[in-house]
Design a protein around this motif. Structure first.
Motif, mmCIF file in Angstrom:
data_model
loop_
_atom_site.group_PDB
_atom_site.id
_atom_site.type_symbol
_atom_site.label_atom_id
_atom_site.label_comp_id
_atom_site.label_asym_id
_atom_site.label_seq_id
_atom_site.Cartn_x
_atom_site.Cartn_y
_atom_site.Cartn_z
ATOM 1 N N GLY A 48 0.779 -1.233 0.000
ATOM 2 C CA GLY A 48 0.000 0.000 0.000
ATOM 3 C C GLY A 48 0.807 1.278 0.000
ATOM 4 N N LEU A 49 2.084 1.237 -0.359
ATOM 5 C CA LEU A 49 2.903 2.447 -0.388
ATOM 6 C C LEU A 49 2.609 3.235 -1.662
ATOM 7 C CD1 LEU A 49 5.127 4.157 0.930
ATOM 8 C CD2 LEU A 49 6.801 2.797 -0.353
ATOM 9 N N ARG A 50 1.977 4.387 -1.502
ATOM 10 C CA ARG A 50 1.522 5.176 -2.649
ATOM 11 C C ARG A 50 2.311 6.479 -2.755
ATOM 12 N NH1 ARG A 50 -2.887 2.356 -3.972
ATOM 13 N NH2 ARG A 50 -3.932 1.207 -2.297
ATOM 14 N N TRP A 51 2.212 7.081 -3.925
ATOM 15 C CA TRP A 51 2.922 8.342 -4.126
ATOM 16 C C TRP A 51 2.341 9.458 -3.262
ATOM 17 C CZ3 TRP A 51 7.553 9.022 -5.912
ATOM 18 C CH2 TRP A 51 8.107 8.042 -6.746
ATOM 19 N N SER A 52 1.099 9.328 -2.870
ATOM 20 C CA SER A 52 0.540 10.308 -1.927
ATOM 21 C C SER A 52 1.239 10.205 -0.573
ATOM 22 C CB SER A 52 -0.964 10.094 -1.770
ATOM 23 O OG SER A 52 -1.249 8.753 -1.364
ATOM 24 N N ASP A 53 1.726 9.001 -0.213
ATOM 25 C CA ASP A 53 2.502 8.854 1.023
ATOM 26 C C ASP A 53 3.842 9.577 0.916
ATOM 27 O OD1 ASP A 53 0.716 7.126 2.498
ATOM 28 O OD2 ASP A 53 1.251 5.544 1.082
ATOM 29 N N SER A 57 5.147 12.934 3.238
ATOM 30 C CA SER A 57 6.274 12.726 4.146
ATOM 31 C C SER A 57 7.499 13.511 3.670
ATOM 32 C CB SER A 57 6.615 11.231 4.216
ATOM 33 O OG SER A 57 7.864 11.032 4.852
ATOM 34 N N PRO A 58 7.946 14.523 4.422
ATOM 35 C CA PRO A 58 9.158 15.258 4.018
ATOM 36 C C PRO A 58 10.374 14.352 3.875
ATOM 37 C CG PRO A 58 7.993 16.421 5.761
ATOM 38 C CD PRO A 58 7.338 15.072 5.640
ATOM 39 N N GLU A 59 10.464 13.325 4.724
ATOM 40 C CA GLU A 59 11.624 12.428 4.679
ATOM 41 C C GLU A 59 11.607 11.587 3.395
ATOM 42 O OE1 GLU A 59 10.546 13.410 8.836
ATOM 43 O OE2 GLU A 59 9.448 12.500 7.171
ATOM 44 N N LEU A 60 10.434 11.057 3.033
ATOM 45 C CA LEU A 60 10.343 10.269 1.809
ATOM 46 C C LEU A 60 10.486 11.160 0.578
ATOM 47 C CD1 LEU A 60 7.452 7.775 2.691
ATOM 48 C CD2 LEU A 60 9.918 7.346 2.684
ATOM 49 N N ALA A 198 7.159 7.652 8.690
ATOM 50 C CA ALA A 198 8.371 8.061 9.378
ATOM 51 C C ALA A 198 9.258 6.851 9.689
ATOM 52 C CB ALA A 198 8.008 8.799 10.670
ATOM 53 N N LYS A 199 8.636 5.768 10.123
ATOM 54 C CA LYS A 199 9.390 4.548 10.430
ATOM 55 C C LYS A 199 10.072 4.003 9.175
ATOM 56 C CE LYS A 199 8.759 -0.027 12.509
ATOM 57 N NZ LYS A 199 7.771 -0.973 13.108
ATOM 58 N N ASP A 289 13.609 17.995 -9.622
ATOM 59 C CA ASP A 289 12.629 18.623 -8.743
ATOM 60 C C ASP A 289 11.744 17.523 -8.162
ATOM 61 O OD1 ASP A 289 10.318 19.887 -7.667
ATOM 62 O OD2 ASP A 289 10.699 21.657 -8.888
ATOM 63 N N ALA A 290 11.914 17.223 -6.870
ATOM 64 C CA ALA A 290 11.154 16.138 -6.247
ATOM 65 C C ALA A 290 9.660 16.407 -6.293
ATOM 66 C CB ALA A 290 11.613 15.955 -4.797
ATOM 67 N N ALA A 291 9.254 17.636 -6.051
ATOM 68 C CA ALA A 291 7.819 17.954 -6.067
ATOM 69 C C ALA A 291 7.217 17.706 -7.443
ATOM 70 C CB ALA A 291 7.601 19.403 -5.646
ATOM 71 N N ALA A 292 7.967 18.069 -8.503
ATOM 72 C CA ALA A 292 7.466 17.845 -9.865
ATOM 73 C C ALA A 292 7.370 16.359 -10.185
ATOM 74 C CB ALA A 292 8.374 18.545 -10.878
ATOM 75 N N VAL A 293 8.334 15.583 -9.697
ATOM 76 C CA VAL A 293 8.309 14.138 -9.929
ATOM 77 C C VAL A 293 7.090 13.516 -9.253
ATOM 78 C CG1 VAL A 293 9.478 11.964 -9.423
ATOM 79 C CG2 VAL A 293 10.797 13.919 -10.241
ATOM 80 N N ILE A 294 6.859 13.892 -8.007
ATOM 81 C CA ILE A 294 5.719 13.329 -7.270
ATOM 82 C C ILE A 294 4.402 13.724 -7.933
ATOM 83 C CG2 ILE A 294 4.485 13.390 -5.078
ATOM 84 C CD1 ILE A 294 7.262 13.834 -3.739
ATOM 85 N N GLU A 295 4.299 14.971 -8.339
ATOM 86 C CA GLU A 295 3.074 15.422 -9.013
ATOM 87 C C GLU A 295 2.858 14.657 -10.315
ATOM 88 O OE1 GLU A 295 -0.417 17.296 -8.992
ATOM 89 O OE2 GLU A 295 1.115 17.567 -7.438
ATOM 90 N N ASP A 296 3.943 14.417 -11.025
ATOM 91 C CA ASP A 296 3.846 13.648 -12.264
ATOM 92 C C ASP A 296 3.384 12.227 -11.988
ATOM 93 O OD1 ASP A 296 4.676 13.189 -15.218
ATOM 94 O OD2 ASP A 296 5.670 11.592 -14.123
#
Length: 668
Positions: A48-53, A57-60, A198-199, A289-296
């Motif tokens: 269940g690890l999704r891109w929304s997770d 998460s700032p760490e991820l 976080a874990k 750009d991590a934010a752009a990758v996640i949004e994509d």
């Protein structure tokens, strides 16, 4: 900001076929390998690890900037992918059966005395369902360490024996492991999800500190019936500059499947099934750009999830439009009602191009992705209908065949980019093919090819039968090559079904009739053509083969029984529903109309077939193509049903628009 990657005669035909075979045999340009250059490689699987997770998460999120990334399809052989299914898939390197669709996800078994309880039952389940999954392949050939219950399934050998396994992981355990599989648990549905993220970030940090290359993946759904979408895949740290993961099994930048994990860990072991994974590679531009990758990645999930939801709505809309136009024309026939009826029929024909052309609008990037897809498909369908009506008039139906033919030829030559996220391509969420032409695409392409070939031959027939036959071979031959070349359509069943239809239409166009001897000769010629594609693909390295070469490899190994059994079961699947039987009835009626057009209760249709020397041969070619496609493709009756959905409105639109002239031409 760097944008993510987006996702004659027999002789001319023989020359075209030779060209196709040569293209098949050309060495393919490989992308850069994502081989591990650190001391250890560790796979961390989380259900269940999704891109929304990752976004939450700032760490991820921080990990994205140093990782090769992708979306991963966790589809297994069942309609759902519980953790049991996912870990068994990693164990075998092929989609595996674990749970029963509709039932709740079972608890993962824990080894007892070094063996997985109920292991033989899992093995027997694969046999029952004609699955080629060989449970225990990773544990037998790779011998990795395992931590956690899911990892026990992954690292067990073919007998279910488990070595080098512990129920939990601590960093010190990695000292004696070159390769490790870690089950990091299941993401909580609601409460505790932040803590789980976080874990997980802490675990990845510990593994990096230990000098490991970490492949962090979503391995399954959190529960049965959960919304299916592609999940997270990150290889940390990247092999060089952070780029996009891909594999030979998907051929798509930024997309991999669960079985690729096994293929990567067992890169020296031969995996033969088309659903087997491919070794992970990196490709495309560096992402910065991590934010752009996640949004994509979130947008990509919309691209994969929405088409099936919107397909029914589009279909209902087009059917209601046609019913309303038919009612108006029947109740109040007039000069205005006829073009409306013709336009409604043509709009349905335009749909078979619009499903692919809609991907050019990037509809998944709109705030309301589903609505954007609906508007794009309906708008393009109506637009193509209007353009064909305005430009061609008497041959207005031909315009929609040309549109579908040109669209799919271009798409095939470009490597089928318009298939991804289209309504006719079962995406990674459904578990369909990741590249090439699927069954629905083939059905539309076949109708467009045969109708266009008919129109070209009809125009040349009065001048020369040989030229008319050559036109059929040229148009059909190009379609067969595009359909079959592994780097393009890569559709084994499509080539088998389309080749005899094209040869039949060409022969009758040339000779005016066909004898039994000629029919046998055409069958042998078609067999040779298909064999040429298959053998050329088989000659390539195993990792680069498509369905053609994989089938030849299985055939030579005497290992095709499961394949045929699985295909037959899938082909018969639609007949378990009322809708499937309705489709079968429609197919039978259409075959009767093609083989015995004089039985059709339409004077205009009968007059058209009687007056046009190529109408009946074309109907025969369509019937042959549809029947062979139904028998040999795993979609079964769905293939000719889709062909009817395209060909029937094409024919009716032409007859309605030209009915008076057709009857007049046949009047004594």
């Amino acid at each position: 900001m760097t944008k993510p990657p987006r996702l004659s005669h027999r002789r001319p035909f023989l020359w075209a076929l030779v060209l196709g075979v040569l293209v098949c045999a050309l060495p393919q340009t490989a992308t850069a390998s994502a081989a591990d250059d650190l001391s250890k490689q560790v796979v961390v699987g989380v259900a269940g690890l999704r891109w929304s997770d990752v976004q939450a998460s700032p760490e991820l999120t921080a990990l994205v900037s140093e990782a090769d990334v992708a979306s991963i399809s966790v589809k297994s052989s069942t309609q759902q992918t519980c953790p049991l299914d996912g870990w068994l898939t990693i164990s075998s390197g092929t989609r595996a059966w674990g749970t029963i669709a509709g039932e709740s996800c079972p608890e993962l078994p824990t080894p007892v005395d070094g063996k997985i309880p109920g292991w033989q039952q899992y093995v027997d389940t694969q046999i029952t369902h004609s699955s080629s999954a060989q449970l225990g392949k990773l544990g037998t050939y790779g011998s990795p360490c395992g931590f956690g219950p899911g990892a026990a399934l992954a690292v067990a050998d073919s007998l279910g024996q488990v070595e080098n396994w512990k129920p939990t992981f601590v960093p010190a355990d990695l000292a004696n492991c070159q390769t490790a599989i870690i089950d990091a648990g299941i993401m909580p549905l609601r409460e505790g999800r932040d803590e789980a993220r976080a874990k997980l970030a802490v675990l990845v940090g510990q593994l990096k500190a230990a000098g490991a290359r970490v492949l962090l993946i979503g391995v399954a759904e959190e529960q049965s019936g959960a919304h299916r979408e592609t999940q997270v895949a990150m290889r940390i740290p990247a092999g060089g500059e952070p780029r996009w993961l891909t594999s030979g099994s998907t051929r798509r930048p930024g997309l991999i499947q669960l079985a690729d994990v096994t293929a990567t860990l067992l890169s020296t072991v031969s995996l033969k099934d088309p659903q087997d994974g491919g070794v992970l590679e990196v490709t495309g531009d560096r992402h910065t750009d991590a934010a752009a990758v996640i949004e994509d990645r979130l947008d990509t999930n919309q691209r994969f999830a929405q088409p099936r939801k919107i397909l029914g709505l589009v279909g209902i809309s087009l059917v209601l439009l046609q019913l309303a136009a038919i009612a108006w024309h029947r109740l109040r026939p007039s000069r205005r009602s006829r073009p409306v009826l013709v336009g409604a029929l043509l709009a349905q024909c335009g749909f078979f191009s619009a499903v692919f052309l809609a991907t050019l609008t990037n509809w998944w990037r709109f705030p309301e992705a589903g609505l954007a897809l609906y508007v794009a498909v309906i708008g393009i369908s109506i637009g193509l209908a209007a353009l064909s009506y305005a430009a061609l008039r008497r041959n207005l139906a031909l315009g929609l065949a040309i549109a579908a033919y040109v669209t799919l030829v271009i798409d095939g030559l470009l490597g089928t980019p318009m298939q991804v996220g289209s309504m006719f391509a079962d995406g990674p969420v459904i578990g369909g093919r990741y590249y090439g032409f699927g069954n629905s695409t083939f059905a539309a392409f076949a109708v467009a090819t045969l109708v266009l070939a008919y129109a070209a031959a009809r125009r040349l027939l009065a001048k020369s039968r040989a030229q008319a036959a050559a036109a059929v071979l040229a148009i059909g031959g190009l379609a067969i090559i595009v359909e079959g070349v592994p780097a393009w359509g890569a559709d084994f069943g499509g080539v088998i079904a389309l080749t005899p239809a094209v040869l039949l239409l060409s022969w009758i166009t040339w000779r005016g009739s066909i004898s039994f001897r000629a029919l046998i000769g055409l069958g042998l010629t078609g067999f040779v053509a298909v064999a040429a594609f298959a053998l050329a693909d088989y000659a390539r390295p195993a990792a680069e083969r498509s369905h053609f070469g994989s089938f030849v490899a299985r055939l030579l190994d005497g290992d095709t029984g499961d394949v045929f059994a699985r295909k037959i079961r899938m082909a018969l699947g639609p007949l378990h529903t009322v809708g499937g039987w309705i489709m079968l009835l429609a197919v039978v009626l259409a075959l009767v109309a093609c083989l015995a057009p004089q039985k059709v209760p339409s004077a205009t249709f009968r007059a058209y077939v009687a007056n046009d020397p190529l109408a009946r041969p074309t109907l025969l070619a369509l019937a042959v193509c549809g029947f062979v496609g139904m028998v040999l493709n795993d979609a079964g009756v769905t293939v000719p049903a889709i062909m009817i959905g395209f060909a029937l409105p094409l024919a009716v639109a032409h007859l309605v628009a030209n009915g008076n002239e057709i009857v007049k031409d046949t009047a004594p």
